[in-house]
Design a protein around this motif. Structure first.
Motif, PDB file in Angstrom:
ATOM      1  N   LEU A 250       0.813  -1.226   0.000  1.00 18.10           N
ATOM      2  CA  LEU A 250       0.000   0.000   0.000  1.00 18.10           C
ATOM      3  C   LEU A 250       0.844   1.272   0.000  1.00 18.10           C
ATOM      4  O   LEU A 250       0.374   2.337  -0.383  1.00 18.10           O
ATOM      5  N   GLU A 251       2.113   1.133   0.418  1.00  9.27           N
ATOM      6  CA  GLU A 251       2.976   2.318   0.433  1.00  9.27           C
ATOM      7  C   GLU A 251       3.640   2.557  -0.923  1.00  9.27           C
ATOM      8  O   GLU A 251       4.269   3.588  -1.133  1.00  9.27           O
ATOM      9  N   SER A 252       3.488   1.589  -1.821  1.00 10.24           N
ATOM     10  CA  SER A 252       4.121   1.722  -3.140  1.00 10.24           C
ATOM     11  C   SER A 252       3.146   2.345  -4.145  1.00 10.24           C
ATOM     12  O   SER A 252       1.977   2.565  -3.835  1.00 10.24           O
ATOM     13  N   GLU A 253       3.619   2.587  -5.345  1.00 10.21           N
ATOM     14  CA  GLU A 253       2.777   3.121  -6.421  1.00 10.21           C
ATOM     15  C   GLU A 253       1.989   1.994  -7.090  1.00 10.21           C
ATOM     16  O   GLU A 253       1.186   2.239  -7.991  1.00 10.21           O
ATOM     17  N   ARG A 254       2.295   0.751  -6.701  1.00  6.58           N
ATOM     18  CA  ARG A 254       1.672  -0.423  -7.332  1.00  6.58           C
ATOM     19  C   ARG A 254       1.025  -1.326  -6.284  1.00  6.58           C
ATOM     20  O   ARG A 254       1.436  -2.471  -6.097  1.00  6.58           O
ATOM     21  N   PRO A 255       0.018  -0.814  -5.597  1.00  9.57           N
ATOM     22  CA  PRO A 255      -0.633  -1.666  -4.590  1.00  9.57           C
ATOM     23  C   PRO A 255      -1.452  -2.760  -5.264  1.00  9.57           C
ATOM     24  O   PRO A 255      -1.783  -2.639  -6.447  1.00  9.57           O
ATOM     25  N   PHE A 256      -1.769  -3.818  -4.554  1.00  7.55           N
ATOM     26  CA  PHE A 256      -2.635  -4.849  -5.121  1.00  7.55           C
ATOM     27  C   PHE A 256      -3.442  -5.573  -4.045  1.00  7.55           C
ATOM     28  O   PHE A 256      -3.119  -5.492  -2.854  1.00  7.55           O
ATOM     29  N   VAL A 257      -4.492  -6.235  -4.515  1.00 11.29           N
ATOM     30  CA  VAL A 257      -5.402  -6.953  -3.626  1.00 11.29           C
ATOM     31  C   VAL A 257      -5.423  -8.402  -4.084  1.00 11.29           C
ATOM     32  O   VAL A 257      -5.489  -8.670  -5.282  1.00 11.29           O
ATOM     33  N   THR A 258      -5.333  -9.332  -3.139  1.00 15.55           N
ATOM     34  CA  THR A 258      -5.449 -10.754  -3.504  1.00 15.55           C
ATOM     35  C   THR A 258      -6.683 -11.362  -2.841  1.00 15.55           C
ATOM     36  O   THR A 258      -7.117 -10.900  -1.785  1.00 15.55           O
ATOM     37  N   PHE A 259      -7.234 -12.376  -3.486  1.00 16.24           N
ATOM     38  CA  PHE A 259      -8.403 -13.073  -2.931  1.00 16.24           C
ATOM     39  C   PHE A 259      -8.589 -14.409  -3.637  1.00 16.24           C
ATOM     40  O   PHE A 259      -7.976 -14.668  -4.678  1.00 16.24           O
ATOM     41  N   THR A 260      -9.435 -15.224  -3.048  1.00 18.04           N
ATOM     42  CA  THR A 260      -9.816 -16.482  -3.683  1.00 18.04           C
ATOM     43  C   THR A 260     -11.230 -16.283  -4.214  1.00 18.04           C
ATOM     44  O   THR A 260     -12.114 -15.881  -3.452  1.00 18.04           O
TER      45      THR A 260
END
Ligand code: RFL
Ligand code: PHB
Length: 391
Positions: free
Chosen positions: A131-141
């Protein structure tokens, strides 16, 4: 998967944010842990502030509010022997609307479907990363059991009070405040025409009671009950009897109509704020950042106000690379949040039985003041009908 804004949670905050972003050409994907049917059926808020209605109208979501909503000029405040009407329109020039959160949610769903916007339901193990980067991401199933990764420029936590977004902010970077109240609400939905034209908030020695509504044929009512109350201990007859007593049956000929109860639940009451509402590329909106007890009818309205502020900030950030509004988001949103926190706490404290006989006299004195002084009434009206967006 890749999008511009990854939105966690498909409640009113998440779906409205996706809608407002799309109006400015910004893509988003909403990831929701519950099923579509579950989200659609949740019975919650019933009152929209003036500015919430204006915002929904300006976003093209006003048609059903205008067709099926019910505009109210004010509310009744009462205690044994006295019922007073506060006319918000006379006092502050603003009204409120009875329009259920389920209806708001249905309108948002319909708009999302019509526009082909992506909402992923039944996502498990949702987690936020980098979240602190310019490329945040979300993972899920996903619902088929497949692992998914959603890359984005920004992540917005709209996942309510139990979602993962709030705690994705490191402990050292967040401050929280909480108040747990020593009572809960037993809420019912009943197939019976309302026994009042506008909402009644009642102080009573047996405990607070409220009469709200959803339509000309459906009533929503609440009773103050002790924490830990089991709905099984409240038969329909016991509920109607307590409501009748607390809402002042036989007082000046008024009677409470009763009918078939279609839903019954106990809700605990809590105030909570986490700040800041931004951490790096994560923004928090709605119940994910703050909770209010329902007495002030503010929760849904605050969620709407947050995203009304956040959407243009994200458009500016992503389209013009101008971070001014995004940088100001937390501080600006929190001004309204704390105003609503105070108002909700104040209404709650004024109306519920708690404390001793001295507290009760203070409550009654406060009630007499807000119902007899124009200045007192205007303060309540200004907060209940809602301060303008941008306050
Ligand atoms: P929501 O509606 O809770 O939506 C959050 C969504 O996030 C999902 N979620 C997740 N998604 C992905 N991954 C995870 N791990 C997730 N965990 C959770 C949830 O399933 C959900 O779909 O939050 P949002 O959008 O911020 O909206 C806030 C409002 O729902 C809330 O403030 C109001 O309902 C509060 N409230 C009232 N507000 C008003 O303005 N006026 C009222 O009259 C009013 N009455 C009420 C209320 C709330 C009540 N309850 C039950 C809490 C009356 C009641 C009884
Ligand atoms: C509701 O209609 O559910 C409702 C209305 C006003 C409140 C809380 C809940 O303050």
């Amino acid at each position: 998967m890749r999008t511009e804004v990854a939105i966690v949670g498909a409640g009113p905050a998440g779906l409205l944010l996706a809608h407002l972003l799309a109006a400015d050409g910004v893509d988003s994907v909403v990831v929701e842990t519950r099923s579509k049917a579950y989200v659609a059926a949740r019975i919650r808020a019933g009152i929209l502030e003036h500015s919430s209605v204006e915002l929904l109208r300006s976003a093209g979501l006003g048609a059903n509010i205008d067709a099926h909503g019910d505009e109210h000029r004010g509310i009744y405040l009462q205690w044994p022997g006295e019922r007073h009407h506060l006319d918000f329109v006379d006092l502050v020039g603003r009204s409120v609307w009875v329009y259920g959160q389920t209806q708001v949610q249905a309108d948002l769903h319909a708009a999302a479907e019509a526009a082909g916007r992506q909402v992923v339901y039944e996502a498990q193990d949702v987690a936020l990363h980098d979240l602190e980067s310019e490329r945040p991401f979300v993972t899920f199933t996903d619902a088929t059991g497949a692992e998914q990764r959603l890359d984005a420029d920004v992540v917005v936590g709209c996942d309510g009070s139990f979602g993962p977004s709030r705690s994705a902010v490191p402990e050292a970077k967040r401050e929280t405040w909480e108040r747990v109240y020593p009572y809960s609400w037993l809420g019912i939905l009943a197939d019976v025409p309302p026994s009042t034209d506008e909402l009644i908030y009642a102080w009573h020695p047996d405990g607070f009671a409220m009469h709200s509504m959803r339509s000309a044929t459906v009533s929503r009512l609440y009773l103050q009950v002790p924490n830990g109350t089991d709905v099984a201990d409240w038969s329909d007859d016991r509920i109607w009897e307590a409501l009748s007593t607390r809402l002042g049956a036989s007082q000046e000929g008024w009677e409470l109509r009763t009918g078939a109860i279609t839903e019954k639940s106990v809700l605990p009451m809590r105030s909570f704020v986490q700040q800041p509402m931004r951490y790096g590329r994560l923004f928090l909106a709605g119940d994910a950042a703050h909770i209010v007890p329902p007495t002030g009818a503010k929760g849904l309205n605050l969620a709407i106000a947050d995203v009304a502020l956040l959407a243009p900030a994200l458009v500016s950030l992503l389209r013009k690379h101008d971070a001014t509004l995004a940088d100001a988001y937390s501080e600006t949103a929190l001004r309204r949040v704390w105003r609503c926190e105070h108002f909700s706490w104040w209404m709650t404290s004024m109306l519920h039985q708690s404390g001793d006989a001295f507290d009760a006299q203070l409550q009654l004195s406060q009630l007499r003041w807000v119902t007899s002084s124009t200045a007192g009434a205007a303060g309540l009206a200004e907060n209940y009908a809602g301060l303008p967006l941008g306050f």
